[in-house]
Design an enzyme around this catalytic site. Structure first.
Site, PDB file in Angstrom:
ATOM      1  N   LYS A  85       0.874  -1.320  -0.052  1.00 40.44           N
ATOM      2  CA  LYS A  85      -0.156  -0.012  -0.284  1.00 40.44           C
ATOM      3  C   LYS A  85       0.940   1.251   0.137  1.00 40.44           C
ATOM      4  O   LYS A  85       1.701   1.241   0.746  1.00 40.44           O
ATOM      5  CB  LYS A  85      -0.769  -0.041   1.369  1.00 40.44           C
ATOM      6  CG  LYS A  85      -2.237   0.689   1.273  1.00 40.44           C
ATOM      7  CD  LYS A  85      -2.983   0.481   2.498  1.00 40.44           C
ATOM      8  CE  LYS A  85      -4.241   0.952   2.523  1.00 40.44           C
ATOM      9  NZ  LYS A  85      -4.844   0.924   3.721  1.00 40.44           N
TER      10      LYS A  85
HETATM   11  C1  E4P Z   1      -8.239   2.129   3.746  1.00 40.96           C
HETATM   12  O1  E4P Z   1      -7.426   0.982   3.320  1.00 40.96           O
HETATM   13  C2  E4P Z   1      -8.036   2.486   5.343  1.00 40.96           C
HETATM   14  O2  E4P Z   1      -7.533   1.685   6.062  1.00 40.96           O
HETATM   15  C3  E4P Z   1      -9.315   2.971   5.826  1.00 40.96           C
HETATM   16  O3  E4P Z   1     -10.712   2.656   5.284  1.00 40.96           O
HETATM   17  C4  E4P Z   1      -9.353   4.241   6.266  1.00 40.96           C
HETATM   18  O4  E4P Z   1     -10.556   4.442   7.075  1.00 40.96           O
HETATM   19  P1  E4P Z   1     -10.885   5.698   8.307  1.00 40.96           P
HETATM   20  O5  E4P Z   1     -11.194   7.008   7.597  1.00 40.96           O
HETATM   21  O6  E4P Z   1     -12.088   5.390   8.877  1.00 40.96           O
HETATM   22  O7  E4P Z   1      -9.665   5.997   8.795  1.00 40.96           O
END
Ligand code: E4P
Length: 214
Positions: A85
């Site tokens: 990522k």
């Molecule tokens: C995606 O890969 C992220 O881990 C995640 O969805 C972020 O979400 P949040 O805005 O609830 O932190």
């Protein structure tokens, strides 16, 4: 639609996997940091990969190209299911191109516009992660972004999958599914909410009490 769990918690991942509902997992530095006691990042990812036989996103912490590539290569060696990522930055996109050319799957994260998604797809990303809830939080319709990205990817036949992220409630999942998004990465709490309806509980109670009256 594929369901990923947005979590680094092994108990949560185990529970959802045991229901046969888990297609993959996404983690991020904030989610991993919550898993106190399990300090080593690579161990956490390795344990998750033992449970889920699908893509597991592991995020780099570096912000410059060389270090991102180095970290990404290291992460990709943990397990064949690891997806690296990378953040939506200039260096992140360079690293996306580099790692994708080496056949390493990349998930470009922190996508807030369709042009960012287009750039990530052009760089060869396997996944783009539009953050819906965080857009809704600032009074911008996050789901419009999913719609735009989907139109663009269809127009040009990009194979990049739309991984809807930052999901806050079941309606986000319904809307993303209606738009044909490939994947929803769902927090444990929201995934459990998908099971519930008060009429289901009332109906079951009535069936059982009627049966016991006979
Ligand atoms: C995606 O890969 C992220 O881990 C995640 O969805 C972020 O979400 P949040 O805005 O609830 O932190």
């Amino acid at each position: 639609m594929k369901f990923f769990l947005d979590s680094a918690n092994v108990e949560e991942i185990n529970e959802i996997a045991s229901m046969g509902l888990l297609d993959g997992v996404t983690t991020n530095p904030s989610l991993v940091a919550k898993e106190k006691g399990q300090k080593e990042f690579s161990k956490i990812i390795k344990n998750i990969c033992k449970i889920v036989k699908g893509p597991v996103s592991a995020e780099v912490l570096s912000t410059d190209f060389d270090s991102m590539v180095k970290e990404g290569l290291k992460l990709s060696k943990i397990d064949k299911h690891v997806v690296v990522k990378l953040p939506m930055t200039k260096d992140g996109i360079r690293a996306t191109r580099f790692l994708s050319k080496k056949k390493i799957s990349v998930n470009v994260t922190l996508i807030f516009t369709s042009t960012q998604a287009l750039i990530a797809a052009k760089a060869g990303a396997a996944y783009v992660s539009p953050f819906i809830g965080r857009l809704d939080d600032i009074s911008t319709n996050g789901m419009n972004l999913v719609h735009e990205i989907s139109e663009i990817f269809i127009n040009y036949g990009f194979p990049t999958e739309i991984l809807v992220a930052s999901i806050r409630n079941p309606i986000h999942i319904v809307d993303a599914a209606r738009l044909g998004a490939d994947i929803a990465t769902i927090p444990y709490k929201v995934l459990i909410q998908l099971f519930n309806h008060p009429l289901t509980d009332i109906g079951l109670e009535k069936f059982l009490s009627d049966w016991n009256k006979k």
